[in-house]
Design a protein around this motif. Structure first.
Motif: not given
Length: 288
Positions: A25, A30, A67
């Motif tokens: 990612a 996050d 994110d």
């Protein structure tokens, strides 16, 4: 600790290499990464086996920002609340304000800032949004020639976070900080270097070794107490209203170090030998 989003290695000198570890990612930030970074730096503050920290990203990115794939409020905030400056300040560490209002990036950078050890960013690739602002709380930033750094908040209709309005102007000046925030452009490594955001540029394969060696040079044959107090003094001095405030602080720091590791440092200098310091960064006198 066992981490889901971080990887940790520590060498024999006590220098820790902390990698943001969500490579699939692009190491996007996050809520889990936020909690783990905050916990790591709070724990490191009192872990005397760790002398310095180098932070980098696993894979080709440093951190591609928040994110944005999460459901609901992607920043993990409670939209049912109506906070004011007064209520947030009064209840800062209490729920629902602690978890539902406070900026997650800011909790991370406050923990980095409070860590009494050298913290170096090795920006190996894209560092956008929180990927850029988290590095501002680190003491020194090195970057790969492939790094790209962006304060892109204006493109998303949000504002600079992670205490970056305190850190960024102190690093590059108010005019440069505002230009980068207003434009919301992604900067090349060369532009970041020209703006004095990063200390030096390195070829990709040379970046992390250079950052690790710099960290080792800071802690090798050094007093952890003297390093920690010096870090406090420099940061406090940037916000002190008058030199007298820092005279008080450095007088206290000199007083305590002169009867602690300073005795060993002076003795080693006189004896022309390597000092053996015993002071601990986990046990610091109050100076500010």
């Amino acid at each position: 600790m066992t981490y889901e989003t971080l990887a940790l290695e520590t060498d024999e000198t006590g220098v820790a290499l902390l990698s943001l570890s969500r490579p699939d990612a692009l190491n996007a930030f996050d809520v889990t990464m936020a909690r783990e970074l905050e916990a790591f730096f709070l724990a490191t503050a009192t872990d005397d086996t760790i002398k310095a920290v180098v932070v980098t990203g696993e894979g080709k990115a440093f951190c591609a920002g928040m994110d944005l794939s999460a459901e609901g409020n992607v920043f993990g905030l409670d939209e049912s609340l109506s906070p004011t400056p007064a209520t947030l300040r009064e209840h800062l560490t209490e729920d629902p304000f602690q978890t539902g209002v406070r900026d997650t990036g800011g909790k991370v950078t406050l923990a980095i800032h409070a860590c009494p050890k050298p913290v170096i960013a090795a920006i190996n690739g894209a560092a956008v949004g929180i990927g850029a602002t988290m590095t501002l709380a680190m003491d020194i930033r090195l970057a790969s020639t492939r790094a790209r750094i962006g304060f892109v908040f204006g493109r998303l209709g949000i504002v600079p976070e992670a205490c970056s309005s305190w850190f960024l102007p102190r690093i590059v000046g108010t005019q440069q900080a505002l230009e980068w925030v207003y434009s919301a452009d992604v900067l090349s490594a060369e532009a970041a270097y020209a703006g004095r955001l990063v200390r030096s540029l390195h070829e990709p394969d040379d970046l992390v070794p250079a950052a690790l060696e710099l960290a080792r040079s800071f802690v090798r044959d050094r007093s952890p107490v003297a390093l920690a107090l010096a870090k406090q003094l420099i940061y406090a001095g940037t916000a002190a209203p008058h030199p007298l405030d820092m005279h008080i602080a450095d007088s206290l720091a000199m007083f305590h170090t002169s009867r602690g590791d300073g005795k060993e440092g002076v003795a080693a200098f006189r004896d022309k030998r390597t000092p053996s310091f015993t002071g601990l960064a986990s046990d610091l006198p109050q100076i500010v």
